[in-house]
Design an enzyme around this catalytic site. Structure first.
Site, mmCIF file in Angstrom:
data_model
loop_
_atom_site.group_PDB
_atom_site.id
_atom_site.type_symbol
_atom_site.label_atom_id
_atom_site.label_comp_id
_atom_site.label_asym_id
_atom_site.label_seq_id
_atom_site.Cartn_x
_atom_site.Cartn_y
_atom_site.Cartn_z
ATOM 1 N N HIS A 92 61.834 62.605 6.027
ATOM 2 C CA HIS A 92 62.292 63.777 5.111
ATOM 3 C C HIS A 92 63.511 63.238 4.432
ATOM 4 C CE1 HIS A 92 64.437 64.854 8.852
ATOM 5 N NE2 HIS A 92 65.431 65.406 8.012
ATOM 6 N N GLU A 140 69.861 59.931 8.088
ATOM 7 C CA GLU A 140 69.590 60.300 9.424
ATOM 8 C C GLU A 140 68.418 59.617 9.941
ATOM 9 O OE1 GLU A 140 67.895 64.651 9.124
ATOM 10 O OE2 GLU A 140 67.000 64.392 11.281
ATOM 11 N N HIS A 162 70.397 64.465 2.423
ATOM 12 C CA HIS A 162 70.295 63.231 3.554
ATOM 13 C C HIS A 162 69.016 63.001 3.354
ATOM 14 C CE1 HIS A 162 69.031 66.700 6.411
ATOM 15 N NE2 HIS A 162 68.328 65.615 6.704
#
Ligand SMILES: CC[C@@H](C(=O)O)C(=O)SCCNC(=O)CCNC(=O)[C@H](O)C(C)(C)COP(=O)(O)OP(=O)(O)OC[C@H]1O[C@@H](n2cnc3c(N)ncnc32)[C@H](O)[C@@H]1OP(=O)(O)O
Ligand code: CO
Length: 145
Positions: free
Chosen positions: A8, A136, A87
């Site tokens: 994502h 992440e 992110h």
């Protein structure tokens, strides 16, 4: 470590409601997920799916709104009041092996692995050590058989 799937892209927003309207009305996304609170991460979250192969979804847009006084995205929203790209999240098969890899390279891992929005362990690596991108790392969801 081998680069995994882009799971994502995190987008910080001051208003989940306004961002969902944007993805629906401007980008033509079907909004199929409900927002939910993740107090442990200090954010309210809603996923927007992009199309993948064979009717599955591809990389998701993760809309995050600050939740509570100590939200880790308060500073970002203060600097970027309209929100913006926050992110990028990549999958790995083994979260502990990935953490050891980044640490061996001298990258600043921000805290210990914890459970993220997909229910699997995640950690973050400091943007200043990652070409300016808050990164992440997420352990791939193991499907039940
Ligand atoms: C939904 C749950 C979960 C999931 O399962 O997917 C999530 O995604 S939760 C998402 C929110 N959580 C986090 O972001 C946790 C990790 N983040 C942090 O610990 C902090 O945000 C941070 C990365 C350490 C930044 O802290 P902050 O206090 O906001 O900023 P500073 O002013 O100290 O910034 C230092 C430095 O880094 C630059 N910066 C900050 N944020 C970003 C960013 N998102 N992308 C790129 N660069 C960023 C900032 O500009 C500073 O730069 P310099 O001034 O050049 O030092
Ligand atoms: Co995320």
């Amino acid at each position: 470590m081998k680069l995994g799937r882009l799971n994502h892209i995190g987008i910080a927003t001051p208003s989940l409601e306004a961002s969902l309207a944007y993805y629906r009305d401007v980008m033509g996304a079907a909004i199929v997920h409900e927002p939910f609170d993740l107090p442990a991460q200090g954010v309210k979250v809603c996923f927007v799916d992009t199309p993948g192969e064979n009717g599955t979804h591809g990389t998701q847009i993760e809309l995050i709104e600050p939740l509570g006084e100590n939200s880790p995205i308060h500073g970002f929203i203060a600097k970027n009041p309209a929100g913006g790209q926050h992110h990028m999240c990549y999958e790995v098969p083994d979260i502990h092996a990935a953490k050891a890899w980044f640490e061996k390279l001298g990258k600043r891992v921000l805290g210990e692995p914890r459970i993220g929005a997909h229910g699997t362990p995640i950690f973050f690596v400091h943007p200043r050590d990652m070409n300016g991108v808050l990164t992440e790392i997420m352990e791939t969801l193991k499907e039940a058989h």
